[in-house]
Design a protein around this motif. Structure first.
Motif, PDB file in Angstrom:
ATOM      1  N   LYS A 125       0.833  -1.206   0.000  1.00 34.79           N
ATOM      2  CA  LYS A 125       0.000   0.000   0.000  1.00 34.79           C
ATOM      3  C   LYS A 125       0.868   1.257   0.000  1.00 34.79           C
ATOM      4  CE  LYS A 125      -3.762  -2.283   2.486  1.00 34.79           C
ATOM      5  NZ  LYS A 125      -4.604  -2.288   3.710  1.00 34.79           N
ATOM      6  N   ILE A 126       0.639   2.118  -0.990  1.00 34.22           N
ATOM      7  CA  ILE A 126       1.322   3.404  -1.037  1.00 34.22           C
ATOM      8  C   ILE A 126       0.749   4.291   0.069  1.00 34.22           C
ATOM      9  CG2 ILE A 126       1.730   5.475  -2.420  1.00 34.22           C
ATOM     10  CD1 ILE A 126       1.538   3.722  -4.900  1.00 34.22           C
ATOM     11  N   PRO A 127       1.597   4.900   0.900  1.00 27.60           N
ATOM     12  CA  PRO A 127       1.080   5.742   1.990  1.00 27.60           C
ATOM     13  C   PRO A 127       0.313   6.955   1.467  1.00 27.60           C
ATOM     14  CG  PRO A 127       3.405   5.213   2.323  1.00 27.60           C
ATOM     15  CD  PRO A 127       3.065   4.785   0.931  1.00 27.60           C
ATOM     16  N   GLN A 128      -0.567   7.468   2.289  1.00 30.00           N
ATOM     17  CA  GLN A 128      -1.330   8.654   1.908  1.00 30.00           C
ATOM     18  C   GLN A 128      -0.388   9.798   1.560  1.00 30.00           C
ATOM     19  OE1 GLN A 128      -4.194   9.670   4.927  1.00 30.00           O
ATOM     20  NE2 GLN A 128      -5.292   7.732   4.743  1.00 30.00           N
ATOM     21  N   GLY A 129      -0.618  10.405   0.417  1.00 34.29           N
ATOM     22  CA  GLY A 129       0.167  11.563  -0.010  1.00 34.29           C
ATOM     23  C   GLY A 129       1.494  11.241  -0.643  1.00 34.29           C
ATOM     24  N   SER A 130       1.865   9.970  -0.688  1.00 41.36           N
ATOM     25  CA  SER A 130       3.182   9.617  -1.229  1.00 41.36           C
ATOM     26  C   SER A 130       3.217   9.760  -2.746  1.00 41.36           C
ATOM     27  CB  SER A 130       3.552   8.178  -0.856  1.00 41.36           C
ATOM     28  OG  SER A 130       4.690   7.747  -1.586  1.00 41.36           O
ATOM     29  N   THR A 131       4.318  10.326  -3.241  1.00 42.93           N
ATOM     30  CA  THR A 131       4.574  10.374  -4.685  1.00 42.93           C
ATOM     31  C   THR A 131       5.907   9.716  -5.043  1.00 42.93           C
ATOM     32  OG1 THR A 131       5.628  12.559  -4.492  1.00 42.93           O
ATOM     33  CG2 THR A 131       3.253  12.516  -4.959  1.00 42.93           C
ATOM     34  N   LYS A 132       6.588   9.137  -4.037  1.00 43.25           N
ATOM     35  CA  LYS A 132       7.929   8.594  -4.283  1.00 43.25           C
ATOM     36  C   LYS A 132       8.112   7.218  -3.640  1.00 43.25           C
ATOM     37  CE  LYS A 132      10.108  13.114  -4.909  1.00 43.25           C
ATOM     38  NZ  LYS A 132      11.204  14.037  -4.489  1.00 43.25           N
ATOM     39  N   THR A 133       7.120   6.344  -3.801  1.00 43.76           N
ATOM     40  CA  THR A 133       7.250   4.980  -3.284  1.00 43.76           C
ATOM     41  C   THR A 133       8.014   4.130  -4.290  1.00 43.76           C
ATOM     42  OG1 THR A 133       5.255   5.139  -1.934  1.00 43.76           O
ATOM     43  CG2 THR A 133       5.986   2.941  -2.525  1.00 43.76           C
ATOM     44  N   ASP A 134       9.000   3.380  -3.803  1.00 42.67           N
ATOM     45  CA  ASP A 134       9.988   2.711  -4.643  1.00 42.67           C
ATOM     46  C   ASP A 134      10.132   1.251  -4.212  1.00 42.67           C
ATOM     47  OD1 ASP A 134      12.050   2.415  -6.508  1.00 42.67           O
ATOM     48  OD2 ASP A 134      13.312   3.990  -5.644  1.00 42.67           O
ATOM     49  N   TRP A 135      10.879   0.492  -4.983  1.00 39.40           N
ATOM     50  CA  TRP A 135      11.071  -0.948  -4.774  1.00 39.40           C
ATOM     51  C   TRP A 135      12.551  -1.263  -4.572  1.00 39.40           C
ATOM     52  CZ3 TRP A 135       9.361   1.243  -9.432  1.00 39.40           C
ATOM     53  CH2 TRP A 135      10.334   1.357 -10.427  1.00 39.40           C
ATOM     54  N   GLU A 136      12.846  -2.391  -3.918  1.00 42.03           N
ATOM     55  CA  GLU A 136      14.227  -2.863  -3.760  1.00 42.03           C
ATOM     56  C   GLU A 136      14.212  -4.365  -3.470  1.00 42.03           C
ATOM     57  OE1 GLU A 136      16.657  -0.805  -0.947  1.00 42.03           O
ATOM     58  OE2 GLU A 136      16.065   1.200  -1.619  1.00 42.03           O
ATOM     59  N   VAL A 137      14.667  -5.196  -4.399  1.00 42.38           N
ATOM     60  CA  VAL A 137      14.812  -6.617  -4.125  1.00 42.38           C
ATOM     61  C   VAL A 137      16.078  -6.816  -3.289  1.00 42.38           C
ATOM     62  CG1 VAL A 137      16.012  -7.056  -6.325  1.00 42.38           C
ATOM     63  CG2 VAL A 137      14.953  -8.946  -5.080  1.00 42.38           C
ATOM     64  N   GLU A 138      15.975  -7.611  -2.220  1.00 36.58           N
ATOM     65  CA  GLU A 138      17.109  -7.790  -1.319  1.00 36.58           C
ATOM     66  C   GLU A 138      17.176  -9.214  -0.774  1.00 36.58           C
ATOM     67  OE1 GLU A 138      17.665  -4.802   1.615  1.00 36.58           O
ATOM     68  OE2 GLU A 138      17.269  -3.148   0.208  1.00 36.58           O
ATOM     69  N   LEU A 139      18.404  -9.632  -0.454  1.00 34.00           N
ATOM     70  CA  LEU A 139      18.636 -10.886   0.240  1.00 34.00           C
ATOM     71  C   LEU A 139      18.415 -10.673   1.732  1.00 34.00           C
ATOM     72  CD1 LEU A 139      19.816 -13.832   0.379  1.00 34.00           C
ATOM     73  CD2 LEU A 139      22.049 -12.736   0.720  1.00 34.00           C
ATOM     74  N   GLY A 140      17.486 -11.442   2.299  1.00 31.36           N
ATOM     75  CA  GLY A 140      17.257 -11.398   3.737  1.00 31.36           C
ATOM     76  C   GLY A 140      18.014 -12.515   4.434  1.00 31.36           C
ATOM     77  N   VAL A 141      18.641 -12.190   5.557  1.00 27.23           N
ATOM     78  CA  VAL A 141      19.366 -13.161   6.375  1.00 27.23           C
ATOM     79  C   VAL A 141      18.555 -13.366   7.657  1.00 27.23           C
ATOM     80  CG1 VAL A 141      21.502 -13.654   7.619  1.00 27.23           C
ATOM     81  CG2 VAL A 141      21.578 -12.402   5.448  1.00 27.23           C
ATOM     82  N   VAL A 142      18.178 -14.618   7.924  1.00 28.67           N
ATOM     83  CA  VAL A 142      17.384 -14.946   9.107  1.00 28.67           C
ATOM     84  C   VAL A 142      18.324 -15.503  10.178  1.00 28.67           C
ATOM     85  CG1 VAL A 142      15.474 -16.309  10.014  1.00 28.67           C
ATOM     86  CG2 VAL A 142      15.372 -15.418   7.670  1.00 28.67           C
ATOM     87  N   ILE A 143      18.275 -14.890  11.346  1.00 32.33           N
ATOM     88  CA  ILE A 143      19.152 -15.288  12.441  1.00 32.33           C
ATOM     89  C   ILE A 143      18.581 -16.505  13.153  1.00 32.33           C
ATOM     90  CG2 ILE A 143      20.189 -14.554  14.627  1.00 32.33           C
ATOM     91  CD1 ILE A 143      21.382 -13.222  12.120  1.00 32.33           C
ATOM     92  N   GLY A 144      19.467 -17.429  13.509  1.00 34.59           N
ATOM     93  CA  GLY A 144      19.058 -18.639  14.222  1.00 34.59           C
ATOM     94  C   GLY A 144      19.648 -18.717  15.609  1.00 34.59           C
ATOM     95  N   LYS A 145      20.949 -18.801  15.702  1.00 30.45           N
ATOM     96  CA  LYS A 145      21.632 -18.925  16.998  1.00 30.45           C
ATOM     97  C   LYS A 145      21.745 -17.590  17.713  1.00 30.45           C
ATOM     98  CE  LYS A 145      26.012 -20.648  18.934  1.00 30.45           C
ATOM     99  NZ  LYS A 145      27.333 -21.226  18.581  1.00 30.45           N
ATOM    100  N   GLY A 146      22.041 -16.550  16.962  1.00 36.80           N
ATOM    101  CA  GLY A 146      22.145 -15.232  17.545  1.00 36.80           C
ATOM    102  C   GLY A 146      23.415 -15.040  18.365  1.00 36.80           C
ATOM    103  N   GLY A 147      23.419 -13.947  19.124  1.00 41.79           N
ATOM    104  CA  GLY A 147      24.560 -13.627  19.956  1.00 41.79           C
ATOM    105  C   GLY A 147      24.977 -12.186  19.782  1.00 41.79           C
ATOM    106  N   SER A 148      26.020 -11.781  20.511  1.00 44.21           N
ATOM    107  CA  SER A 148      26.532 -10.419  20.426  1.00 44.21           C
ATOM    108  C   SER A 148      28.048 -10.453  20.286  1.00 44.21           C
ATOM    109  CB  SER A 148      26.131  -9.602  21.659  1.00 44.21           C
ATOM    110  OG  SER A 148      26.648 -10.197  22.839  1.00 44.21           O
ATOM    111  N   ASN A 149      28.580  -9.369  19.727  1.00 47.54           N
ATOM    112  CA  ASN A 149      30.022  -9.233  19.537  1.00 47.54           C
ATOM    113  C   ASN A 149      30.627 -10.448  18.832  1.00 47.54           C
ATOM    114  OD1 ASN A 149      30.483  -6.598  20.750  1.00 47.54           O
ATOM    115  ND2 ASN A 149      29.876  -7.587  22.666  1.00 47.54           N
ATOM    116  N   LEU A 150      29.968 -10.905  17.789  1.00 51.00           N
ATOM    117  CA  LEU A 150      30.451 -12.049  17.034  1.00 51.00           C
ATOM    118  C   LEU A 150      31.597 -11.632  16.116  1.00 51.00           C
ATOM    119  CD1 LEU A 150      27.000 -13.493  15.918  1.00 51.00           C
ATOM    120  CD2 LEU A 150      28.395 -14.290  17.837  1.00 51.00           C
TER     121      LEU A 150
END
Length: 281
Positions: free
Chosen positions: A113-138
């Motif tokens: 859905k294009i937001p109300q008043g929008s004239t500059k809605t655009d597209w971008e195909v991207e690779l999504g990475v799904v986290i499994g184990k997780g963690g910090s400071n890897l």
């Protein structure tokens, strides 16, 4: 494995896609494709199942977002040198990190859905990475152990709010329906090299984006490790890793933006494809 969620909005059930392209119901084995189901132990449990023993889902059910209960939807900007060039921006020395609000997440074939008043809605195909184990400071050496799998993302963007309404990109990235993900999470064992996948996007049959993840500036391991220094990554978090050239904003001689009524189709090699009708809010 190809893990998915199917059913009406808010009532999605967990499933997998078998080798024959049939959806199999996982409800007896896991509550959702989310949280602990995406950890190494959770994925091992699902991988041990015989798909033929699972109930077949008949008909043509709606596919929901391929991950449920996403806590963080993290996005990377300007991660393809050729896209940075078409945007008139420098290739970053470090990853550009911003948020897509989790409320923007929808199924791979739901309307955008294009937001109300929008004239500059655009597209971008991207690779999504799904986290499994997780963690910090890897470290980068540890980063791939944190990954459960990959999916297709359409990083729908409102360019005026992103670039002309103040200093933060987040405002143009998280409108409702701006985060189609799926059709499924493909576990990392099925993707030999996430840094060499063809990707494409068409609007009304015209191909605008035709690229490959091999032109990413920062690879998956670098991005996961970098993000883990900024926040604790958790099972089910999604990192969407940037887009190749061909976005509407970069068209010559003039930008091309979505007006409503168009159909976007997009996909990534080995990860499936999406189709969205564009409507106006």
């Amino acid at each position: 494995m190809k893990l998915l969620r199917y059913g009406p909005v808010g009532q999605e059930k967990p499933g997998l896609l078998d080798a024959e392209g049939k959806i199999r119901d996982l409800s007896a084995h896991v509550a959702d494709i989310a949280d602990d189901a995406l950890t190494p132990a959770g994925l091992a449990k699902l991988a041990a199942l015989d798909p033929a023993s699972l109930p077949e889902v008949t008909g043509n059910p709606r596919l929901g977002a391929c991950v449920g209960n996403v806590r963080k939807f993290i996005a990377i900007g300007l991660n393809y040198a050729d896209h940075a060039a078409e945007s008139g921006m420098a290739v970053p020395a470090e990853p550009v990190v911003f948020n897509k609000w989790t409320s923007c997440i929808v199924g791979p074939n739901d309307d955008v859905k294009i937001p109300q008043g929008s004239t500059k809605t655009d597209w971008e195909v991207e690779l999504g990475v799904v986290i499994g184990k997780g963690g910090s400071n890897l470290s980068e050496a540890e980063a791939m152990d944190a990954v459960a799998g990959y999916c297709v993302v359409n990083d729908v963007s409102e360019r005026e709010w992103q670039l002309e309404r103040g200093a933060t990109w987040d405002k143009g990235k998280g409108f409702d329906t701006f985060g189609p993900i799926g059709p499924w999470v493909v576990t990392k064992d099925e993707i030999t090299d996430p840094g060499n996948l063809k990707m494409w996007l068409e609007v009304d049959g015209k191909r605008y984006q035709d690229g490959s993840t091999k032109t990413m500036v920062f690879n998956v391991a670098t991005l996961v490790a970098y993000c883990s220094k900024l926040m604790t990554l958790m099972p089910g978090d999604v990192i969407t890793t940037g887009t190749p050239p061909g976005v509407g904003m970069g068209q010559k001689p003039a930008p091309v933006y979505l007006k409503g009524g168009e159909v976007m189709t997009l996909g990534i090699e080995g990860l499936g494809d999406q189709t969205q009708k564009v409507t106006r809010a």
